[in-house]
Design an enzyme around this catalytic site. Structure first.
Site, PDB file in Angstrom:
ATOM      1  N   ARG A 152      -5.146  -4.303  -9.886  1.00  0.00           N
ATOM      2  CA  ARG A 152      -6.159  -3.674 -10.742  1.00  0.00           C
ATOM      3  C   ARG A 152      -7.029  -4.718 -11.452  1.00  0.00           C
ATOM      4  NH1 ARG A 152      -4.808   1.740 -12.890  1.00  0.00           N
ATOM      5  NH2 ARG A 152      -3.865   2.778 -11.116  1.00  0.00           N
ATOM      6  N   ARG A 208     -10.906  -1.102 -16.187  1.00  0.00           N
ATOM      7  CA  ARG A 208     -11.453  -0.800 -17.517  1.00  0.00           C
ATOM      8  C   ARG A 208     -11.310  -1.904 -18.558  1.00  0.00           C
ATOM      9  NH1 ARG A 208      -8.651   4.994 -18.017  1.00  0.00           N
ATOM     10  NH2 ARG A 208      -7.173   3.832 -16.753  1.00  0.00           N
ATOM     11  N   ARG A 265     -19.392   1.837 -14.302  1.00  0.00           N
ATOM     12  CA  ARG A 265     -18.815   3.183 -14.205  1.00  0.00           C
ATOM     13  C   ARG A 265     -19.707   4.190 -14.926  1.00  0.00           C
ATOM     14  NH1 ARG A 265     -15.241   6.112 -17.420  1.00  0.00           N
ATOM     15  NH2 ARG A 265     -13.503   7.180 -16.378  1.00  0.00           N
ATOM     16  N   ASP A 292      -9.222   4.027  -4.643  1.00  0.00           N
ATOM     17  CA  ASP A 292      -8.011   4.539  -5.264  1.00  0.00           C
ATOM     18  C   ASP A 292      -7.084   5.055  -4.178  1.00  0.00           C
ATOM     19  OD1 ASP A 292      -6.976   5.121  -8.128  1.00  0.00           O
ATOM     20  OD2 ASP A 292      -6.380   6.850  -6.932  1.00  0.00           O
ATOM     21  N   TYR A 300       1.854  12.864  -6.150  1.00  0.00           N
ATOM     22  CA  TYR A 300       0.630  13.429  -6.730  1.00  0.00           C
ATOM     23  C   TYR A 300       0.259  14.742  -6.043  1.00  0.00           C
ATOM     24  CZ  TYR A 300      -0.154   9.061  -9.233  1.00  0.00           C
ATOM     25  OH  TYR A 300      -0.031   7.990 -10.076  1.00  0.00           O
TER      26      TYR A 300
HETATM   27  O1  1CP Z   1      -8.856  -3.830  -8.728  1.00  0.00           O
HETATM   28  C1  1CP Z   1      -8.055  -3.126  -8.106  1.00  0.00           C
HETATM   29  O2  1CP Z   1      -6.826  -3.321  -8.072  1.00  0.00           O
HETATM   30  C2  1CP Z   1      -8.642  -2.053  -7.203  1.00  0.00           C
HETATM   31  C3  1CP Z   1      -8.581  -0.733  -7.445  1.00  0.00           C
HETATM   32  C4  1CP Z   1      -7.403   0.222  -7.620  1.00  0.00           C
HETATM   33  C5  1CP Z   1      -6.140   0.285  -7.003  1.00  0.00           C
HETATM   34  C6  1CP Z   1      -5.484  -0.730  -6.083  1.00  0.00           C
HETATM   35  C7  1CP Z   1      -7.542   1.375  -8.426  1.00  0.00           C
HETATM   36  C8  1CP Z   1      -8.719   1.676  -9.245  1.00  0.00           C
HETATM   37  N1  1CP Z   1      -6.427   2.151  -8.243  1.00  0.00           N
HETATM   38  C9  1CP Z   1      -5.548   1.510  -7.408  1.00  0.00           C
HETATM   39  C10 1CP Z   1      -4.248   2.001  -6.925  1.00  0.00           C
HETATM   40  C11 1CP Z   1      -3.607   3.146  -7.592  1.00  0.00           C
HETATM   41  N2  1CP Z   1      -4.165   4.301  -8.095  1.00  0.00           N
HETATM   42  C12 1CP Z   1      -2.204   3.274  -7.724  1.00  0.00           C
HETATM   43  C13 1CP Z   1      -1.218   2.268  -7.186  1.00  0.00           C
HETATM   44  C14 1CP Z   1      -1.037   1.107  -8.061  1.00  0.00           C
HETATM   45  C15 1CP Z   1      -0.381   1.393  -9.403  1.00  0.00           C
HETATM   46  O3  1CP Z   1       0.784   1.831  -9.408  1.00  0.00           O
HETATM   47  O4  1CP Z   1      -1.060   1.150 -10.409  1.00  0.00           O
HETATM   48  C16 1CP Z   1      -1.938   4.484  -8.383  1.00  0.00           C
HETATM   49  C17 1CP Z   1      -0.576   5.053  -8.752  1.00  0.00           C
HETATM   50  C18 1CP Z   1      -3.174   5.139  -8.597  1.00  0.00           C
HETATM   51  C19 1CP Z   1      -3.395   6.481  -9.184  1.00  0.00           C
HETATM   52  C20 1CP Z   1      -4.304   6.392 -10.336  1.00  0.00           C
HETATM   53  N3  1CP Z   1      -5.660   6.295 -10.224  1.00  0.00           N
HETATM   54  C21 1CP Z   1      -3.974   6.277 -11.701  1.00  0.00           C
HETATM   55  C22 1CP Z   1      -2.563   6.267 -12.271  1.00  0.00           C
HETATM   56  C23 1CP Z   1      -2.186   7.593 -12.818  1.00  0.00           C
HETATM   57  C24 1CP Z   1      -0.724   7.662 -13.184  1.00  0.00           C
HETATM   58  O5  1CP Z   1       0.013   8.360 -12.474  1.00  0.00           O
HETATM   59  O6  1CP Z   1      -0.318   7.021 -14.174  1.00  0.00           O
HETATM   60  C25 1CP Z   1      -5.168   6.156 -12.417  1.00  0.00           C
HETATM   61  C26 1CP Z   1      -5.365   6.043 -13.908  1.00  0.00           C
HETATM   62  C27 1CP Z   1      -6.227   6.148 -11.459  1.00  0.00           C
HETATM   63  C28 1CP Z   1      -7.683   5.946 -11.718  1.00  0.00           C
HETATM   64  C29 1CP Z   1      -8.123   4.556 -11.472  1.00  0.00           C
HETATM   65  N4  1CP Z   1      -7.988   3.897 -10.264  1.00  0.00           N
HETATM   66  C30 1CP Z   1      -8.585   2.656 -10.331  1.00  0.00           C
HETATM   67  C31 1CP Z   1      -9.132   2.520 -11.659  1.00  0.00           C
HETATM   68  C32 1CP Z   1      -9.909   1.322 -12.150  1.00  0.00           C
HETATM   69  C33 1CP Z   1      -8.835   3.691 -12.356  1.00  0.00           C
HETATM   70  C34 1CP Z   1      -9.269   4.027 -13.768  1.00  0.00           C
HETATM   71  C35 1CP Z   1     -10.390   4.966 -13.628  1.00  0.00           C
HETATM   72  C36 1CP Z   1     -11.430   4.925 -14.678  1.00  0.00           C
HETATM   73  O7  1CP Z   1     -12.370   4.100 -14.616  1.00  0.00           O
HETATM   74  O8  1CP Z   1     -11.357   5.793 -15.571  1.00  0.00           O
END
Ligand code: 1CP
Length: 364
Positions: free
Chosen positions: A27, A31, A40, A77, A154
């Site tokens: 990540r 944010r 964004r 994502d 999910y």
């Molecule tokens: O920079 C990077 O790493 C690239 C982008 C990336 C990746 C690899 C994002 C952007 N998401 C992910 C993978 C992801 N998404 C995972 C696997 C890794 C981990 O465990 O963190 C998971 C579980 C998700 C699902 C997801 N998407 C969540 C988690 C929810 C939960 O169950 O707690 C969230 C908050 C998102 C949204 C998201 N994805 C990525 C970002 C930057 C965001 C935040 C969105 C925003 O701008 O509001």
């Protein structure tokens, strides 16, 4: 030649020596960076950001402009795949991801089909190609997808969950239905990762963020075999170069031996295990990626440097087979200066000469 001039991450994932331990961060685009929040805002929403290849490319490059990172990761994502399967992904502010149509009914599970990534996930494929072009062979681009079990969490729960009660009820009462979801999702993820590789991803990572919530027996039945199936079907070479694969089960430290046996090139590990112990357990079978506690980034630069050194030293100082990373994604509340301190500390470790990883000759 398509090899990046800094190929240290690719070399480390294949357990080839590098001059320094390379680093990228889960990540790393997100944010905690004000410029991400600005892009964004311009996109209108997180999903629109993911669905615009030009903006996804812009945010994927943002952390590289600030920090001396050794790899880029696709901006997208894991939930794009179930969205393409028709579940209706949306994000409600402050509540994280949700699905309009969670998978609970037997008929819906029977109807589930793997989407063609070149059609339904074209925007991701286009983002991969665009980021590759923009990187101009400076550092490698890592593609990624969720593991079938994590995606199923999910899909069945309909949102993030603290107790996984719907999917676990299905796992215990109707394992046939869960196996059907996992099987279709494994086909979808395999095709999706191969499409990313064909579009230019130089390594791929499978995120099994919630596999660690399973019992040992359930992990062996419902998560690991589906990741093994995906890894077995991955394209191993692209443009004459090996495309390494990384598997990450958060909370999977107890199962490293069986994870290392599925044919992937590297395991990503969280911070609950000592990296040296992990290395002894997996032997020469795989490289390791990790494993700093992301919460350390809330501490002082001195503590960050000390903990980074501890992780580096626990792996060993031979610069073979270790990609430095966090044990999970960066928190949105992380000060960017802490990331700068971390990257600097990792690069400075054992560093007597300027970095020139690409000049390390291949072994043999
Ligand atoms: O920079 C990077 O790493 C690239 C982008 C990336 C990746 C690899 C994002 C952007 N998401 C992910 C993978 C992801 N998404 C995972 C696997 C890794 C981990 O465990 O963190 C998971 C579980 C998700 C699902 C997801 N998407 C969540 C988690 C929810 C939960 O169950 O707690 C969230 C908050 C998102 C949204 C998201 N994805 C990525 C970002 C930057 C965001 C935040 C969105 C925003 O701008 O509001």
């Amino acid at each position: 030649m398509t090899r990046p001039s800094n190929d240290s991450v690719l070399r480390a994932l294949l357990r080839q020596p590098t001059r320094h331990t390379p680093i990228w961060l889960m990540r790393q685009a997100g944010r905690y960076l004000p410029e991400y929040c600005e892009t964004r805002r311009r996109a209108g929403s997180f999903l629109q950001l993911c669905k615009s290849p030009a903006l996804a490319c812009e945010v994927a490059l943002q952390p590289l402009a600030r920090f001396d990172l050794d790899a880029a990761i696709l901006f997208s994502d894991i939930l794009t795949v179930p969205d393409a399967m028709g579940l209706g992904l949306y994000f409600s502010d402050g509540e994280g991801p949700r699905f309009e149509r969670p998978l609970r009914e037997e008929w819906a599970i029977r109807d589930l089909a793997a989407p063609d990534p070149w059609d339904h996930l074209r925007y991701v494929i286009d983002a991969v190609a665009e980021i590759r072009r923009a990187l101009n062979n400076s550092v490698p681009l890592i593609g990624f997808a969720g593991s079938p079990y994590t995606l199923a969490c999910y899909m069945v729960e309909g949102a993030a969950s603290s107790d996984y009660r719907h999917i676990k009820r299905m796992l215990y009462d109707r394992p046939d239905l869960l196996h059907r979801i996992l099987s279709v999702t494994a086909d979808a993820v395999g095709a999706y990762l191969n499409a990313q590789i064909e579009a230019g991803a130089q390594a791929v990572m499978i995120f099994d963020s919630w596999g660690g919530s399973l019992s040992a027996a359930a992990y062996q039945e419902f998560s690991l075999p589906y990741m093994a199936r995906i890894v077995a079907g991955l394209l191993r070479h692209r443009d004459g170069e090996r495309v390494p694969s990384i598997v990450f089960t958060k909370g999977g430290g107890l199962w490293l031996e069986s994870m290392a046996a599925i044919g992937c090139d590297a395991l990503a590990v969280d911070w609950t295990i000592d990296l040296g112990e992990a290395r002894r357990r997996v032997g020469h079978r795989v490289a390791l990626q990790g494993n700093l506690d992301p919460a350390i980034l809330f501490a002082s630069p001195e503590r960050i440097a000390a903990e980074a050194t501890r992780v580096l030293d626990s792996y060993g100082s031979d610069n073979t087979g270790h990609v430095f990373n966090l044990g999970h994604g960066i928190s949105q509340f992380t000060p960017p200066e802490s990331v700068a301190a971390l990257v600097e500390a990792v690069h400075a470790h054992g560093c007597a000469t300027p970095r020139d990883d690409h000049q390390v000759p291949a072994p043999g």
